[in-house]
Design a protein around this motif. Sequence first.
Motif, PDB file in Angstrom:
ATOM      1  N   ALA A   1       0.810  -1.220   0.000  1.00 10.23           N
ATOM      2  CA  ALA A   1       0.000   0.000   0.000  1.00 10.23           C
ATOM      3  C   ALA A   1       0.847   1.276   0.000  1.00 10.23           C
ATOM      4  CB  ALA A   1      -0.933  -0.017   1.210  1.00 10.23           C
TER       5      ALA A   1
ATOM      6  N   PHE B   1       2.232   3.039  -2.379  1.00 11.98           N
ATOM      7  CA  PHE B   1       1.785   4.012  -3.379  1.00 11.98           C
ATOM      8  C   PHE B   1       0.440   4.631  -2.999  1.00 11.98           C
ATOM      9  CE2 PHE B   1      -0.741   4.619  -7.363  1.00 11.98           C
ATOM     10  CZ  PHE B   1      -0.057   5.721  -7.837  1.00 11.98           C
ATOM     11  N   THR B   2      -0.502   3.784  -2.584  1.00 10.94           N
ATOM     12  CA  THR B   2      -1.849   4.308  -2.328  1.00 10.94           C
ATOM     13  C   THR B   2      -1.897   5.170  -1.064  1.00 10.94           C
ATOM     14  OG1 THR B   2      -2.473   2.182  -1.315  1.00 10.94           O
ATOM     15  CG2 THR B   2      -3.071   2.508  -3.621  1.00 10.94           C
ATOM     16  N   PHE B   3      -1.105   4.852  -0.047  1.00 10.88           N
ATOM     17  CA  PHE B   3      -1.042   5.728   1.132  1.00 10.88           C
ATOM     18  C   PHE B   3      -0.483   7.097   0.745  1.00 10.88           C
ATOM     19  CE2 PHE B   3      -1.921   4.055   5.510  1.00 10.88           C
ATOM     20  CZ  PHE B   3      -2.581   2.901   5.124  1.00 10.88           C
ATOM     21  N   ASP B   4       0.566   7.104  -0.054  1.00 14.26           N
ATOM     22  CA  ASP B   4       1.100   8.393  -0.505  1.00 14.26           C
ATOM     23  C   ASP B   4       0.059   9.192  -1.284  1.00 14.26           C
ATOM     24  OD1 ASP B   4       3.588   8.178   0.637  1.00 14.26           O
ATOM     25  OD2 ASP B   4       4.690   8.441  -1.232  1.00 14.26           O
ATOM     26  N   GLU B   5      -0.669   8.505  -2.150  1.00 14.31           N
ATOM     27  CA  GLU B   5      -1.694   9.195  -2.946  1.00 14.31           C
ATOM     28  C   GLU B   5      -2.811   9.737  -2.058  1.00 14.31           C
ATOM     29  OE1 GLU B   5      -2.153   9.747  -6.398  1.00 14.31           O
ATOM     30  OE2 GLU B   5      -0.011   9.308  -6.519  1.00 14.31           O
ATOM     31  N   LYS B   6      -3.156   8.987  -1.024  1.00 13.92           N
ATOM     32  CA  LYS B   6      -4.270   9.396  -0.168  1.00 13.92           C
ATOM     33  C   LYS B   6      -3.870  10.498   0.807  1.00 13.92           C
ATOM     34  CE  LYS B   6      -7.952   7.593   2.719  1.00 13.92           C
ATOM     35  NZ  LYS B   6      -8.982   7.791   1.711  1.00 13.92           N
ATOM     36  N   TYR B   7      -2.764  10.295   1.483  1.00 15.98           N
ATOM     37  CA  TYR B   7      -2.417  11.167   2.610  1.00 15.98           C
ATOM     38  C   TYR B   7      -1.296  12.164   2.309  1.00 15.98           C
ATOM     39  CZ  TYR B   7      -5.167   7.775   5.285  1.00 15.98           C
ATOM     40  OH  TYR B   7      -6.170   6.969   5.748  1.00 15.98           O
TER      41      TYR B   7
END
Lengths: 370, 370, 370, 370
Positions: free
Chosen positions: D107, D109-115
């Motif tokens: 996760a 990549f997706t944590f960076d994109e979200k937060y």
Amino acid sequence: MSGSTFGNLFRVHTFGESHGPGLGAVVDGCPAGLRLDKSDIQKYLDRRKPGQSEITTQRKESDEVEILSGVFEGKTTGTPIGLLIRNTAQRSGDYSEIASYYRPGHADFTFDEKYGFRDYRGGGRSSGRETAGRVAAGAIAARMLQELGISVMAYTRSIGEIEIDPKAFDRDLILQTSTAMPDARADERARAYLKECMVEKDSAGGVIECRVTGLMPGIGEPVFDKLDARLAQAVMSIGAVKAVEIGDGISVTRMRGSENNDGFESYEDEGARHIRKLTNHSGGVLGGISDGSELILRAHIKPTPSIFSPQRTVNKDGENIGIEIKGRHDPVIVPRAVVVVECMTAITLADLLLANLSSRMENLRKIYTE
Amino acid sequence: MSGSTFGNLFRVHTFGESHGPGLGAVVDGCPAGLRLDKSDIQKYLDRRKPGQSEITTQRKESDEVEILSGVFEGKTTGTPIGLLIRNTAQRSGDYSEIASYYRPGHADFTFDEKYGFRDYRGGGRSSGRETAGRVAAGAIAARMLQELGISVMAYTRSIGEIEIDPKAFDRDLILQTSTAMPDARADERARAYLKECMVEKDSAGGVIECRVTGLMPGIGEPVFDKLDARLAQAVMSIGAVKAVEIGDGISVTRMRGSENNDGFESYEDEGARHIRKLTNHSGGVLGGISDGSELILRAHIKPTPSIFSPQRTVNKDGENIGIEIKGRHDPVIVPRAVVVVECMTAITLADLLLANLSSRMENLRKIYTE
Amino acid sequence: MSGSTFGNLFRVHTFGESHGPGLGAVVDGCPAGLRLDKSDIQKYLDRRKPGQSEITTQRKESDEVEILSGVFEGKTTGTPIGLLIRNTAQRSGDYSEIASYYRPGHADFTFDEKYGFRDYRGGGRSSGRETAGRVAAGAIAARMLQELGISVMAYTRSIGEIEIDPKAFDRDLILQTSTAMPDARADERARAYLKECMVEKDSAGGVIECRVTGLMPGIGEPVFDKLDARLAQAVMSIGAVKAVEIGDGISVTRMRGSENNDGFESYEDEGARHIRKLTNHSGGVLGGISDGSELILRAHIKPTPSIFSPQRTVNKDGENIGIEIKGRHDPVIVPRAVVVVECMTAITLADLLLANLSSRMENLRKIYTE
Amino acid sequence: MSGSTFGNLFRVHTFGESHGPGLGAVVDGCPAGLRLDKSDIQKYLDRRKPGQSEITTQRKESDEVEILSGVFEGKTTGTPIGLLIRNTAQRSGDYSEIASYYRPGHADFTFDEKYGFRDYRGGGRSSGRETAGRVAAGAIAARMLQELGISVMAYTRSIGEIEIDPKAFDRDLILQTSTAMPDARADERARAYLKECMVEKDSAGGVIECRVTGLMPGIGEPVFDKLDARLAQAVMSIGAVKAVEIGDGISVTRMRGSENNDGFESYEDEGARHIRKLTNHSGGVLGGISDGSELILRAHIKPTPSIFSPQRTVNKDGENIGIEIKGRHDPVIVPRAVVVVECMTAITLADLLLANLSSRMENLRKIYTE
């Protein structure tokens, strides 16, 4: 059920008893990227601490907070922020007696009725100490509000019959006087009154007022999650609060509509036209939504129920007895509850500010398509 | 967000605007097997209807409820109960003017700020008419409470300066007087006062008191879902309410602990020992949990904001203007809000009664293993 | 409890039984300012309607939706959107028999066990007709997604053993074939198979696949409200669904990590560098958060439980009996459930898109301070 | 939003990152009076611990739980139960490299994109270590179920292609084999396969099955909070799960209705007549409500994404790079996830058991008026 959660988006869960290993909170839903340091939280907790003056209990509680999660390299990560405050000053021996009867004005009786038994040490979960978790969480909410230019300030408005003089209002005094009154003369008189109460083995109540500046219009969700409705729940949930007022509060019932209505006017500022209210009887809320004026609320707090004079009650064998409570108890709850009112207000606002992000399609377009 | 839901287990969702096709509620979580008839709901709605006396608007609204679902062969089925009240008396022409400016004391300005525009017809969602959905749902809650021996009763305690005399209290008068006052003399004086207000193109506020008898101890969930905290939200969420008191309310702030504490005593009844409080300053709640005494709360209601005298405001072009509101408006909100306070109290209690079912393991054993 | 609500911010409440006055939904939390017309909703409901081909029941239901609230001058107002679909085709006589026994594969037995009795007419609340409320609400969610460039498309992937050929995929066929298969040859074979089932008084199951394009990365809330977790609940809550897969689904259990992992690459587009996955085994979700790839899920649907061949069951007197169900029943649920899967996916995404608005402090600054 | 809460009445909040000070859970809503000891929780956590066999990472984590609140004199008090597990084995140095790129299948990549950024140490909140909080909470749920005669048992059904033989099922082996397979021969073959994977610097997936016995009929709330829907969310929310099946699961799509329907029969036991299903294709759920049969579900788990063979990805400067992950990683997630599936199932059941208390008026009468 699950009564220890407050908020839908900025969600605070608290846990802990007065005399267990510790108490604290989990703050779930704080946006990522907020600068947050342990000291931001500690300074709020320090305002709640006992033993700081002659009118609070001399019990020593360090109330040091530990951040267990959710903060990385000085910023919130968007994940739950775990907060822990260890109990260190418990002397359970003090409380062995109260296990055997119901203290008047306390929740001993109702906890037994609800759960079948209770953690009687220091009031357990119904202790005022429970508010430490709220304050730790509220400090984070206040940090978030601060970033958006919103400031929350509570203070003692009255103790017993002694009320502050609005003309003498001095904000700096709130953190300096032991009563949390922003008026030196009222503080002096209130302290004298409290000493009198102590001598008479009695206690006093009072009023806390809270003001919020910098709050933009549009915050609050009709119908049941109105700003004032949620604030009422937040503030009434603090032990010992028996009434909540918004703006002119109870006095509106004797006003005429022509006195109570706040007219509007438009004005020019930096080349743009804005709208403001001519007066603020509403206390900053119209139809449950912030109206851009100062938000004003008051919490009415009962006298400390732990008094040293004789009282009538029932013991666990069902016998009618007379008691005299011992131990260390504040003669008034108000000064230490000021920061709790401030924190519950901040949590409510943080939650409703997040909720309002989804009020308009144009906000979604701004975040997702620009 | 989603501000039109109240309750966690006995869950009420309302919808509808003053001048759309209809308004109503969905009650989700009502236990199966409750006898429920359309008339159980209609009689509550009839108490809220306008046009019933000289002190309410002469607008005719039939407010007939239709049960859309959740009731079969005269009993609730455990599934959501859909409730619909058609709007029939809308005369949108009356409201064309108010689209162009912000009415003082109303939510016109704040709805625009929040949502970017508003359904201006009759106040749209912020109209007092929104409470019809609450009343329809509250009638079901009241039916459920009745089955458990719990009775909720609200009435007008004061209008302007005119207060009821507790010694003259006559419960039957609540549904007979046009002020909903349980005191014939006070009713007469209040009606005279209201006529004076009307002549002066002005309006009045007042106080509603609500009392609950038959409530068992143990109801309410610490910490944030305390009985008094949830009641405070429930009642403050009613438009025009500016303060909520529990028990002795604001007067406790001037009391001493020795006056305000309620002692306990045990007594024998039918061979068993019971515990009760000696007094009821607390208003039936200790530590946020019902204590077996009568539950008492008061809602403080502002004067009707729609007044016919001149007011200052801003129009949609941002110009400062003077206005004189026209149309049909009650000179006082209080009498018609009495049933709304009663219903919000009933909904809150219904929800917390269900919540309390899971407070003890022995309840689970009783339901699942016996 | 309250099982008829889905979503936290874009919140859908449904109500209604198969044979009561009507069913519908309340959508609370839809942002203000979304263009919405009755026809936007009706066209989704029309896809769910029976009686449209030889493989669905010939029951005629007009399923016309009425918007009761929340829309003004062609736009959502931010207040709850009430949606009502009247039941018109009920012939309760058809169902008198089923009141007397438990139909295999249906919820008759479990509703009786849970609630003590049931509305037996047409399955009451457990009827497939309940999904009409979901579809009406989902149509609004889909409108919202469309505004943000997100498109949700579901179709029949298989019926019994007959599967579509990915190479023959023709999107236009989804709305044209009576099986909702995007492959004309598979549709033909499936229809032949279904006719065979009908002749044999039996029924068939199948698989629905749903794909979402245009979904930005970052959507989904760790830990329990992960995008895939919420989709799993949403889709499994549709009656007759027995399994949910995301991306490569069950086949990943036999893969090696080196096969299943999706690598990343960066590329340049219009002068800016972007990141994308090299493959999409994950089906568009990593760690419960959308990863910018196409979102892919599959719902596995059991054969229609109402079959005309003999079955064994128990009647209300507790006797073991043999039954042969009569009436009008689809030989397969899949084609009519396609739009339901699409709508539940859209509702889930709408809700999590609103939730994600509060993921970063910079979003708050953008909305509140710029 | 607030994705770290699961359940409405038995409510679990988790917090904590892989490499912060600690992680844990708050369980709010556990009924009072449940016997609970630290060891009841510790034994579940011990099943999740790494370093216990050749097929799990040799990382040592003591994972010792501390009960912070909510338990007094060996019994739950009805107040929130705070649970803390200190992180002790963090070696942040191991993870410095992964801060600089996105690991495939994780996760990051997706944590960076979200937060906007992430706690990269050991995967932070998206680490498998997050499940320790779920297990601690689930152990309490399992204790509660045990008191009501309900037993939850999960085990490994397959790893890669190797599946257990139902005829060889030996319950005792679940806690003895390092694969958590209840079949000694399958365990042996699976271990050989996993060693092969390790040699090839690769990883494997598998299937976990969970069975619940003793569950009474009536549990689960239509429409969206169906038992199977909530279980699907609960299980899919576990990292690495890509599909969830109930009962016969995906195989139903190829069955005929006549094969898949479970008939009913009545029988006599101890003088009373009861009803049971003749078969259990449904896996214990009909219409989203438990039907009295064994509850059966399966979770399909992807291969461990951390593999040591070369992979393609992007670094934080946006460059395409090749990586080879280092460190200590299990070649398969399945065996350690068995207890997590068991715990999420227990939590879901505990919550819905409490919810069902309010399904009937007669339950209220039994608790409140008898």
